[in-house]
Design a protein around this motif. Structure first.
Motif, PDB file in Angstrom:
ATOM      1  N   ALA A 508       0.752  -0.965   0.302  1.00 26.08           N
ATOM      2  CA  ALA A 508       0.121  -0.146   0.295  1.00 26.08           C
ATOM      3  C   ALA A 508       1.042   1.159   0.091  1.00 26.08           C
ATOM      4  CB  ALA A 508      -0.729  -0.036   0.633  1.00 26.08           C
ATOM      5  N   ASP A 509       0.792   2.644  -0.386  1.00 26.38           N
ATOM      6  CA  ASP A 509       1.368   3.206  -0.891  1.00 26.38           C
ATOM      7  C   ASP A 509       1.694   4.233   1.132  1.00 26.38           C
ATOM      8  OD1 ASP A 509       1.064   3.898  -3.477  1.00 26.38           O
ATOM      9  OD2 ASP A 509      -0.952   4.437  -3.548  1.00 26.38           O
ATOM     10  N   HIS A 510       0.736   3.683   1.612  1.00 23.92           N
ATOM     11  CA  HIS A 510       0.639   4.398   3.350  1.00 23.92           C
ATOM     12  C   HIS A 510       0.291   3.387   3.729  1.00 23.92           C
ATOM     13  CE1 HIS A 510       1.071   8.928   1.853  1.00 23.92           C
ATOM     14  NE2 HIS A 510      -0.198   8.536   0.866  1.00 23.92           N
ATOM     15  N   GLU A 511       0.342   3.465   5.255  1.00 26.46           N
ATOM     16  CA  GLU A 511       0.226   2.805   6.309  1.00 26.46           C
ATOM     17  C   GLU A 511      -0.065   3.308   7.392  1.00 26.46           C
ATOM     18  OE1 GLU A 511       3.155  -0.018   9.051  1.00 26.46           O
ATOM     19  OE2 GLU A 511       3.316  -1.018   6.832  1.00 26.46           O
ATOM     20  N   TYR A 512      -1.066   2.735   8.319  1.00 21.90           N
ATOM     21  CA  TYR A 512      -1.184   3.748   9.814  1.00 21.90           C
ATOM     22  C   TYR A 512      -1.695   2.415  10.596  1.00 21.90           C
ATOM     23  CZ  TYR A 512      -2.883   6.756  13.030  1.00 21.90           C
ATOM     24  OH  TYR A 512      -2.704   7.823  14.187  1.00 21.90           O
ATOM     25  N   THR A 550      -7.455  12.999  17.669  1.00 23.04           N
ATOM     26  CA  THR A 550      -6.994  11.978  16.567  1.00 23.04           C
ATOM     27  C   THR A 550      -6.211  11.836  14.610  1.00 23.04           C
ATOM     28  OG1 THR A 550      -8.562  11.657  15.752  1.00 23.04           O
ATOM     29  CG2 THR A 550      -7.959   9.845  17.901  1.00 23.04           C
ATOM     30  N   ASP A 551      -5.209  11.673  14.885  1.00 24.05           N
ATOM     31  CA  ASP A 551      -4.273  12.266  14.082  1.00 24.05           C
ATOM     32  C   ASP A 551      -5.049  11.864  12.761  1.00 24.05           C
ATOM     33  OD1 ASP A 551      -2.263  11.986  14.628  1.00 24.05           O
ATOM     34  OD2 ASP A 551      -1.745   9.758  14.397  1.00 24.05           O
ATOM     35  N   THR A 552      -4.797  13.090  10.784  1.00 24.45           N
ATOM     36  CA  THR A 552      -5.553  13.318  10.281  1.00 24.45           C
ATOM     37  C   THR A 552      -4.751  12.596   9.509  1.00 24.45           C
ATOM     38  OG1 THR A 552      -7.470  14.943  10.848  1.00 24.45           O
ATOM     39  CG2 THR A 552      -6.443  14.843   8.237  1.00 24.45           C
ATOM     40  N   VAL A 553      -4.812  11.616   8.343  1.00 22.39           N
ATOM     41  CA  VAL A 553      -4.383  11.134   7.238  1.00 22.39           C
ATOM     42  C   VAL A 553      -4.160  11.608   5.904  1.00 22.39           C
ATOM     43  CG1 VAL A 553      -2.594   9.049   6.086  1.00 22.39           C
ATOM     44  CG2 VAL A 553      -3.669   8.756   8.950  1.00 22.39           C
ATOM     45  N   GLY A 558      -6.318   8.058  -5.556  1.00 26.07           N
ATOM     46  CA  GLY A 558      -6.096   7.022  -6.197  1.00 26.07           C
ATOM     47  C   GLY A 558      -5.020   5.665  -5.424  1.00 26.07           C
ATOM     48  N   GLU A 559      -4.959   6.926  -4.001  1.00 22.44           N
ATOM     49  CA  GLU A 559      -3.343   6.287  -3.567  1.00 22.44           C
ATOM     50  C   GLU A 559      -4.587   5.158  -2.533  1.00 22.44           C
ATOM     51  OE1 GLU A 559      -0.298   9.492  -2.467  1.00 22.44           O
ATOM     52  OE2 GLU A 559      -1.730   9.595  -1.573  1.00 22.44           O
ATOM     53  N   THR A 560      -3.538   4.246  -2.291  1.00 16.58           N
ATOM     54  CA  THR A 560      -3.661   3.462  -0.465  1.00 16.58           C
ATOM     55  C   THR A 560      -3.377   3.539   0.208  1.00 16.58           C
ATOM     56  OG1 THR A 560      -2.649   1.444  -1.698  1.00 16.58           O
ATOM     57  CG2 THR A 560      -4.513   1.460  -2.701  1.00 16.58           C
ATOM     58  N   ILE A 561      -3.906   2.611   1.221  1.00 15.06           N
ATOM     59  CA  ILE A 561      -3.232   3.137   2.732  1.00 15.06           C
ATOM     60  C   ILE A 561      -3.623   0.910   3.935  1.00 15.06           C
ATOM     61  CG2 ILE A 561      -5.247   3.517   3.816  1.00 15.06           C
ATOM     62  CD1 ILE A 561      -3.938   5.203   5.630  1.00 15.06           C
ATOM     63  N   MET A 649     -11.421   9.111  13.549  1.00  9.82           N
ATOM     64  CA  MET A 649      -9.812   9.881  12.861  1.00  9.82           C
ATOM     65  C   MET A 649      -9.993   9.726  11.038  1.00  9.82           C
ATOM     66  SD  MET A 649      -7.189   6.983  12.232  1.00  9.82           S
ATOM     67  CE  MET A 649      -6.367   8.044  11.028  1.00  9.82           C
ATOM     68  N   ILE A 650      -9.742  11.138  10.917  1.00 12.58           N
ATOM     69  CA  ILE A 650      -9.870  11.081   9.334  1.00 12.58           C
ATOM     70  C   ILE A 650      -9.320  10.761   8.209  1.00 12.58           C
ATOM     71  CG2 ILE A 650      -9.961  13.054   8.053  1.00 12.58           C
ATOM     72  CD1 ILE A 650     -11.765  14.550   9.959  1.00 12.58           C
TER      73      ILE A 650
END
Length: 655
Positions: A508-512, A550-553, A558-561, A649-650
């Protein structure tokens, strides 16, 4: 340290008690004409009862003007006050001393009450009544013990009938700091108990004074003061002859009229003249005017009152527990406790006492920061330290919590499959702890269950865990000693193990990472949230923060997380939902699902201990929520802030 609003009230109360006692002591020894034993009686009672003791002194005993004490204290209700003061001063002193000793020795409450009764009765009878009153009552010490026994027994029974339930129910109630003599609340309960004891003992003392079984208030003057008093009485039109004073007060003021009694002694019987001769030399002996049936009835009634006061609390609280058993626990509001609630349960459900906090994290501090290891001979070495901290879950809302390395959750430990790791855990908590590596395959002695695979790590102690990772995926570490309490307070952290072959991990493009938790904050204190009456949570956090903190990512269309949901919480199943389209579940409990086993969903139920990895694609621009689908879990103390709260969270997607 002040932990509850009542502590501030008690601080003011005891300041007023000290000032009241100082005034009564000053006025008694400077102005008030009565025996020393009564002076000390009022001083002690004012010390125990605070401003109420001062009120009793001013209204019933303080001489309003020189020479008027004899007339002022005549009314029976005032004589009853004096008798009760004398009883309470001696008995309460013995009771309070016994309460302190039994608390220090760790004796259970039921034994505590028996010892308190015995000590109060002994102190009142053998010291305050028979010893301190000896010079006024005349006769030998043991004669006075015999004469005082029954009045003291009746009075003590009534007093303890009032004190015992107050002490037992409040000490073993919600705030059990009341059992600890080092706490203000202990002395507050003692003071309230003495007040209750005074109120219950007062009616029988009035009756005993009226029947001449007990002394009430007395006047004692020096020879010059006696003549001045006689002059004052005469000028006010009062009788010179002590015989004209009502029976309930007459025997108490003869000492101040000894010079006047001589004038009428010739008209009295030989027995009466002998009695007056004794009074003229300072004696205050009495002739009880009570029948045996009356005495038996009153004795039986006060004894039954005593038995009720000593035993009825056992229907509501666990009288087998001691101060050591409960450890000053403060229980959550509305917590159901009964006569069979164990002390260990109370300690585990109790609030963190603010004095246990050793660090205060910055308001903007974040949990789940990656912990960088030290490489020693090919081994990745980590250090974890537990302690009690104060942590902001919102900018204006703090909780007391248990933390690894001063953050909630603890730092993220990131490894690679096959790594050799050594993790030293140092315990700075006020209680023992251990660490369990949830879901890992490792040697049994490294697994962490307290008292089963290892000895608990004591306060100030340390333990080193060492193992080689054999898996890859989303895991977490958490306490495994008093888990119901410690994990609820924040003692957990993420453990991410990457596969040796990076191609095996879904990309994935991001991870949380989202670590979920429930909190209970009531009346300024933090309790472990539990699925039971009185302990249900009112705050919820993702990585130690509640929305809107909380965090906002930030993402682009088109990106994935990859969202790694971790059920680090203790109690609830949280149906975690993502707005803006479905996600794909790619891993569960640390294991990557095969392509055929993966599925699309928009909600996944994350239970305690469970982990889900899901991949979500940003399809449209906007602010897309990630939240628990139980509405109460997206509030802060039952209130929404800026559109939500708690487990929210957002994901902010830009075009």
């Amino acid at each position: 340290m002040f932990a509850q609003p009542v502590d501030y009230f008690l601080a003011v109360w005891f300041v007023l008690a000290a000032l009241s006692t100082a005034y009564v002591a000053w006025d008694q020894f400077r102005n008030n004409p009565e025996p020393v034993v009564m002076k000390w009686g009022f001083i002690l009672v004012t010390l125990y009862m605070g401003p109420l003791g001062l009120l009793l002194y001013v209204m019933a005993d303080k001489e309003p003007a020189p020479g008027e004490h004899e007339e002022f204290v005549k009314p029976l209700w005032k004589q009853g006050v004096g008798s009760t003061i004398h009883c309470v001063a001696g008995d309460a002193t013995g009771i309070i001393l016994a309460a302190v000793i039994t608390a220090v020795l760790g004796l259970p409450m039921w034994i505590d009450l028996i010892v308190e009764y015995a000590a109060g009765f002994a102190f009142g009878l053998f010291i305050f009544q028979s010893l301190f009153m000896k010079s006024m009552m005349g006769g030998t010490y043991w004669e006075n013990v015999r004469k005082s026994f029954m009045p003291e027994f009746i009075s003590m029974n009534a007093m303890m009938a009032g004190m015992a339930p107050v002490m037992a129910l409040l000490m073993m109630g919600r705030d059990m700091r009341a059992m600890d003599p080092t706490e203000l609340l202990f002395w507050g309960v003692m003071s309230l108990g003495v007040i209750a004891g005074f109120a219950v003992a007062y009616p029988v003392n009035v009756w005993m004074v009226a029947r001449q079984m007990k002394h009430g208030l007395m006047t004692e003057r020096k020879p010059k003061e006696r003549s001045d008093s006689a002059t004052a009485l005469s000028s006010h039109g009062q009788p010179h002859d002590a015989e004209q004073i009502p029976a309930h007060a007459g025997q108490l003021v003869h000492a101040s009229h000894s010079g006047l009694q001589h004038a009428t002694s010739e008209s009295k019987s030989p027995d009466r003249r002998a009695h007056d001769k004794h009074q003229a030399h300072g004696g205050h002996s009495m002739r009880p005017n009570v029948t045996r049936p009356q005495l038996a009835a009153v004795t039986m009634t006060t004894t039954l009152m005593l038995l009720g006061g000593m035993t009825i609390p056992a229907l509501f609280v666990n009288m087998r527990l001691s101060a050591r058993d409960v450890g000053g626990a403060i229980m959550p509001p509305s917590m159901i406790m009964g006569w069979d609630t164990p002390g260990q349960a109370m300690r585990d459900m109790a609030a963190i006492h603010p004095r246990e906090v050793t660090r205060k994290a910055k308001a903007d501090a974040r949990g789940d920061a990656e912990l960088v290891p030290e490489l020693v001979d090919g081994v990745k070495v980590f250090n974890l330290e537990t302690r009690v901290i104060r942590w902001n879950i919102l900018p204006d809302e703090t909780v007391e919590g248990y933390a690894f390395n001063d953050t909630i959750p603890g730092p993220r430990i990131r490894l690679t499959e096959g790594d050799r790791v050594r993790i030293k855990v140092t315990n700075r908590l006020p209680e023992s702890t251990t660490v369990h590596w949830h879901g890992l395959i490792l040697p049994n002695e490294m697994d962490g269950p307290a008292k089963i695979t290892q000895k608990p790590i004591p306060p100030g102690g340390s333990y080193t865990y060492e193992f080689t990772t054999e898996q890859a995926g989303t895991f977490f570490y958490h306490t495994h000693d008093h888990v119901d309490r410690q994990q609820a307070f924040g003692l957990y952290g993420a453990l991410i193990i990457d596969p040796k072959n990076t191609q095996e991990a879904p990309k994935a493009d991001h991870e949380y990472v989202l670590q979920l938790q429930e909190w209970l904050k009531r009346e300024g204190l933090t309790y472990p949230a539990m699925l039971m009456e009185g302990a249900l949570p009112n705050f919820f956090t993702i990585n130690g923060k509640a929305y809107p903190a909380t965090d906002t990512v930030k993402m682009k269309v088109g990106e994935t997380i990859k969202l790694r949901f971790i059920g680090s919480n203790n109690n609830f199943v949280h149906p975690m939902h993502v707005h803006g389209g479905p996600f794909t579940v790619v891993a569960r409990d640390g294991y990557v699902l095969s392509e055929a086993a993966r599925f699309d969903a928009d909600t996944v139920n994350v239970g305690p201990g469970q982990r889900y990895d899901v991949i979500w694609k940003a399809r449209r621009p906007g602010k897309w929520l990630v939240h628990c689908h139980i509405p109460h879990h997206t509030t802060n103390n039952n209130v929404e802030h800026q559109g939500g709260g708690g487990l929210t969270m957002i994901l902010e997607v830009e075009a």
